[in-house]
Structure formats: C-alpha cells, structure tokens
Design a protein around this motif. Sequence first.
Motif, PDB file in Angstrom:
ATOM      1  N   SER A 153      27.981 -38.002  27.420  1.00 13.90           N
ATOM      2  CA  SER A 153      29.363 -37.541  27.338  1.00 13.90           C
ATOM      3  C   SER A 153      29.471 -36.127  27.901  1.00 13.90           C
ATOM      4  CB  SER A 153      29.844 -37.539  25.889  1.00 13.90           C
ATOM      5  OG  SER A 153      31.110 -36.929  25.818  1.00 13.90           O
ATOM      6  N   THR A 154      30.570 -35.885  28.624  1.00 11.15           N
ATOM      7  CA  THR A 154      30.820 -34.531  29.136  1.00 11.15           C
ATOM      8  C   THR A 154      31.877 -33.844  28.272  1.00 11.15           C
ATOM      9  OG1 THR A 154      32.418 -35.477  30.683  1.00 11.15           O
ATOM     10  CG2 THR A 154      30.198 -35.092  31.533  1.00 11.15           C
ATOM     11  N   PHE A 155      32.147 -34.405  27.089  1.00  9.79           N
ATOM     12  CA  PHE A 155      33.123 -33.858  26.135  1.00  9.79           C
ATOM     13  C   PHE A 155      32.752 -32.417  25.774  1.00  9.79           C
ATOM     14  CE2 PHE A 155      34.311 -33.212  21.625  1.00  9.79           C
ATOM     15  CZ  PHE A 155      35.668 -33.500  21.665  1.00  9.79           C
ATOM     16  N   GLU A 156      33.751 -31.541  25.798  1.00  9.51           N
ATOM     17  CA  GLU A 156      33.486 -30.112  25.535  1.00  9.51           C
ATOM     18  C   GLU A 156      34.082 -29.621  24.216  1.00  9.51           C
ATOM     19  OE1 GLU A 156      31.780 -28.013  27.307  1.00  9.51           O
ATOM     20  OE2 GLU A 156      31.612 -28.811  29.339  1.00  9.51           O
ATOM     21  N   GLY A 157      34.969 -30.417  23.613  1.00 11.12           N
ATOM     22  CA  GLY A 157      35.703 -29.931  22.437  1.00 11.12           C
ATOM     23  C   GLY A 157      34.895 -30.021  21.147  1.00 11.12           C
ATOM     24  N   THR A 158      35.601 -29.956  20.027  1.00 14.66           N
ATOM     25  CA  THR A 158      34.964 -30.044  18.710  1.00 14.66           C
ATOM     26  C   THR A 158      35.132 -31.471  18.192  1.00 14.66           C
ATOM     27  OG1 THR A 158      35.619 -27.773  18.313  1.00 14.66           O
ATOM     28  CG2 THR A 158      34.929 -29.048  16.396  1.00 14.66           C
ATOM     29  N   PRO A 159      34.036 -32.163  17.893  1.00 17.37           N
ATOM     30  CA  PRO A 159      34.170 -33.530  17.358  1.00 17.37           C
ATOM     31  C   PRO A 159      34.900 -33.528  16.018  1.00 17.37           C
ATOM     32  CG  PRO A 159      31.896 -33.045  17.991  1.00 17.37           C
ATOM     33  CD  PRO A 159      32.644 -31.748  18.040  1.00 17.37           C
TER      34      PRO A 159
END
Length: 200
Positions: A153-159
């Motif tokens: 995943s290239t997700f950058e936010g806060t899970p």
Amino acid sequence: MYKVFVNDKPLFLTNQISKETDFQIFLLESIDIKQVIVKIFQNKIQKACLYHPDEKEIMKTLKAKIPVCKAGGGLVYNKKGEVLFIFRNGKWDLPKGGIEKGEEIEATAMREVEEETGVDLLTITNKLQKTYHVFKRNGKYKLKITHWFEMQSTFEGTPQGQLEEGIEKVAWIKPSDIPEALKNSYENIKLLFEDKKLPV
C-alpha cells in the motif's frame, strides 16, 4: 497436512503419523470429527491429529460435517516495509472478513483491509496460504477458510479501526517488533509469518 485450529488449539489433518508426538491421534473412519471438535472446545483434548491416507478426504469429511464460511484477508506492507496489524479482542490480528455474494476472493480481501483499517491504495503482490479455524457462534460450529494475500500500500494517512467490528487500534508494525506482537496473536496468524525471515 492441513492445520486447522479449533479455539486456537491444533487439529491437524494428516496422512502421516509420527510416533514422537503428544497429539492424540484419531483415525478418520473410526471417529466422528464433530465429536472431536466439541471435546477440543470443552478442553478435554488439547491437540489432535486426524489420520487418513488421503488428507483431502479428511478435509472433505470436515466440510460435510461443519458449515464452511469463506473469508479473505491481507498481509499488508507499506513503503517502509512495516506490516498492518489490527488489535481486537485483546489480541493482534490481521484484517480479514467474509466474502459477499458474487465477489471474487481477492476483492473481498482488499475490501476488508480497507473497511477494517481505512488503508487503501492496495495492490496484491502474492497469494499466501489458506488458514483454517473452527469457531462457535450462536451454539453452532463453523469452519472458516481464510484466503490470504500479500499486499503493498502507498497509503500515507493515519489508519482508522472499524469500531463496529470491535477494532480498538490499527498499527503499522516494524519487522523487528512483529515477533513480539505475534506472542499475543492467533496460531493461524503466526503461520503466515513462518516463512518470513523476521528478526528474532
């Protein structure tokens, strides 16, 4: 060999019997699988092997006795090589959930990761092993077969943990901290990391 966990206790379906074992051994043709499962739930059996020359026959019998539910889940890495874990029911777990009608299992796995953790931008990179566990809900036993996929995943936010699923927290865990998290996890989850070269 199939490794099925019943209430986190091992019930291995095998076509080989090893003499040096503290597992109770049962022959498929001479026992009722459901009775063995009930006894494991009642803590009368701690670990067991079910033997038959054809392992697939044992799995077929198990599926005939207990309803099966299919699930998909993800072992998700971020760009730093950390793994996405959820914390629920006092244990570290990986995001997973049941398949919906008409859904491909890969789509289930990605949807569940996103719903349970808020992490998106997922790509499946590898199909992992299936895991098997028997649980009891509303007085009925069910066999859950989870299809696992390795994802990036290239997700950058806060899970964000899905509260209605009882997820208390979501964390990216560094490879060096995974062995510690696995001490407080499920046997099925530990299986997924067996062939990963984790720092000890």
